[in-house]
Design an enzyme around this catalytic site. Structure first.
Site, PDB file in Angstrom:
ATOM      1  N   GLY A 139       0.827  -1.198   0.000  1.00 54.67           N
ATOM      2  CA  GLY A 139       0.000   0.000   0.000  1.00 54.67           C
ATOM      3  C   GLY A 139       0.860   1.245   0.000  1.00 54.67           C
ATOM      4  O   GLY A 139       1.983   1.236   0.509  1.00 54.67           O
ATOM      5  N   GLN A 186       2.950   9.900   1.250  1.00 50.35           N
ATOM      6  CA  GLN A 186       4.281   9.302   1.420  1.00 50.35           C
ATOM      7  C   GLN A 186       5.263   9.706   0.326  1.00 50.35           C
ATOM      8  O   GLN A 186       6.464   9.563   0.497  1.00 50.35           O
ATOM      9  CB  GLN A 186       4.173   7.769   1.451  1.00 50.35           C
ATOM     10  CG  GLN A 186       3.498   7.244   2.702  1.00 50.35           C
ATOM     11  CD  GLN A 186       3.361   5.741   2.630  1.00 50.35           C
ATOM     12  OE1 GLN A 186       2.395   5.237   2.080  1.00 50.35           O
ATOM     13  NE2 GLN A 186       4.322   5.017   3.156  1.00 50.35           N
ATOM     14  N   CYS A 203       5.736  -0.251   7.165  1.00 51.60           N
ATOM     15  CA  CYS A 203       5.402   0.902   6.346  1.00 51.60           C
ATOM     16  C   CYS A 203       6.625   1.289   5.506  1.00 51.60           C
ATOM     17  O   CYS A 203       7.745   1.274   6.019  1.00 51.60           O
ATOM     18  CB  CYS A 203       5.010   2.065   7.256  1.00 51.60           C
ATOM     19  SG  CYS A 203       4.651   3.593   6.389  1.00 51.60           S
ATOM     20  N   LEU A 204       6.391   1.626   4.241  1.00 54.60           N
ATOM     21  CA  LEU A 204       7.514   2.013   3.376  1.00 54.60           C
ATOM     22  C   LEU A 204       8.197   3.283   3.893  1.00 54.60           C
ATOM     23  O   LEU A 204       9.364   3.516   3.597  1.00 54.60           O
ATOM     24  CB  LEU A 204       7.033   2.225   1.939  1.00 54.60           C
ATOM     25  CG  LEU A 204       6.565   0.965   1.196  1.00 54.60           C
ATOM     26  CD1 LEU A 204       5.989   1.336  -0.165  1.00 54.60           C
ATOM     27  CD2 LEU A 204       7.701  -0.045   1.052  1.00 54.60           C
ATOM     28  N   HIS A 255      -4.521   1.798   7.497  1.00 57.82           N
ATOM     29  CA  HIS A 255      -3.144   2.293   7.576  1.00 57.82           C
ATOM     30  C   HIS A 255      -2.933   3.429   6.559  1.00 57.82           C
ATOM     31  O   HIS A 255      -2.392   4.487   6.896  1.00 57.82           O
ATOM     32  CB  HIS A 255      -2.190   1.119   7.314  1.00 57.82           C
ATOM     33  CG  HIS A 255      -0.738   1.480   7.276  1.00 57.82           C
ATOM     34  ND1 HIS A 255       0.176   0.970   8.173  1.00 57.82           N
ATOM     35  CD2 HIS A 255      -0.034   2.286   6.447  1.00 57.82           C
ATOM     36  CE1 HIS A 255       1.375   1.469   7.894  1.00 57.82           C
ATOM     37  NE2 HIS A 255       1.278   2.260   6.849  1.00 57.82           N
ATOM     38  N   GLU A 256      -3.395   3.196   5.322  1.00 60.27           N
ATOM     39  CA  GLU A 256      -3.182   4.202   4.270  1.00 60.27           C
ATOM     40  C   GLU A 256      -4.054   5.429   4.482  1.00 60.27           C
ATOM     41  O   GLU A 256      -3.627   6.554   4.212  1.00 60.27           O
ATOM     42  CB  GLU A 256      -3.439   3.593   2.881  1.00 60.27           C
ATOM     43  CG  GLU A 256      -2.574   2.396   2.507  1.00 60.27           C
ATOM     44  CD  GLU A 256      -1.083   2.602   2.719  1.00 60.27           C
ATOM     45  OE1 GLU A 256      -0.617   3.749   2.658  1.00 60.27           O
ATOM     46  OE2 GLU A 256      -0.389   1.604   2.971  1.00 60.27           O
ATOM     47  N   HIS A 262      -2.434   7.809   6.719  1.00 56.75           N
ATOM     48  CA  HIS A 262      -1.406   8.642   6.073  1.00 56.75           C
ATOM     49  C   HIS A 262      -2.017   9.935   5.529  1.00 56.75           C
ATOM     50  O   HIS A 262      -1.416  11.004   5.623  1.00 56.75           O
ATOM     51  CB  HIS A 262      -0.746   7.900   4.913  1.00 56.75           C
ATOM     52  CG  HIS A 262       0.385   6.989   5.315  1.00 56.75           C
ATOM     53  ND1 HIS A 262       1.480   7.438   6.009  1.00 56.75           N
ATOM     54  CD2 HIS A 262       0.584   5.665   5.113  1.00 56.75           C
ATOM     55  CE1 HIS A 262       2.310   6.414   6.213  1.00 56.75           C
ATOM     56  NE2 HIS A 262       1.792   5.330   5.682  1.00 56.75           N
TER      57      HIS A 262
END
Ligand code: ZN
Length: 186
Positions: free
Chosen positions: A64, A69, A109-110, A151-152, A155
């Site tokens: 994701g 991000q 997470c990236l 989660h996304e 963000h």
């Protein structure tokens, strides 16, 4: 970037230059705390950007990615939880309609590379979002997809998953990431 100059090296490097990889912000970068704005029109530039987002997500082996991000503060999310990167889900202006239950799982997470921590989320969510054609659709999600969507969507509100953890744990993570960055900077 020096990528342009790599063309003379070999074919593999040329392939790299063709990837539209976007730069992923890393925690605790303040820009990750920006609240994203709604997309008001899905035009060519949005479509191109979503393509770049998906490529960046796949290239980074993520499941994701939120536009936040990559320092674009628009309400856009790409998700693909399939094993073979065959099921891309694009959520534009996602809206949480309902949530139910609770589930605890390990998240990564990236933007917080190589850190995995336990977070509690709703077990199921129902969200409404636009796809790339501007069509509104409703998604009932459970399991990994539900966790990933939450989660996304966090963000887009400027929230990173480690902010669910204690202050102490968060400080430790920040130190760890700093150390890692220093090592990779040589
Ligand atoms: Zn994330």
């Amino acid at each position: 970037m020096l990528l342009g100059a790599c063309k003379i090296l070999d074919e593999n490097v040329i392939e790299v230059t063709e990837l539209a990889k976007l730069n992923i912000l890393e925690y605790p970068d303040e820009r990750l705390h920006t609240i994203a704005e709604p997309v008001d029109q899905i035009d060519e530039s949005i479509r191109d950007f979503v393509k770049d987002m998906a490529e960046t997500m796949y290239d980074s082996k993520g499941i994701g990615l939120a536009a936040t991000q990559v320092d674009v503060h628009k309400r856009i999310i790409t998700i693909d939880i399939s094993e073979d990167q065959s099921d891309l889900l694009i959520l534009i202006n996602p809206l949480l309609l309902s949530r139910d239950g609770e589930v605890v799982s390990q998240e990564g997470c990236l933007s917080v590379p190589s850190i995995y921590e336990t977070v509690a989320r709703a077990e199921t969510v129902c969200v409404e979002a636009m796809d790339l054609e501007g069509e509104k659709r409703t998604i009932d999600a459970d399991g990994l997809l539900a966790i990933c969507i939450q989660h996304e969507m966090d963000h887009l509100e400027g929230k990173v998953f480690v902010e669910y953890l204690s202050q102490l744990k968060r400080q430790r993570i920040i130190k760890k990431l700093e150390k890692k960055r220093k090592l990779s900077d040589g």
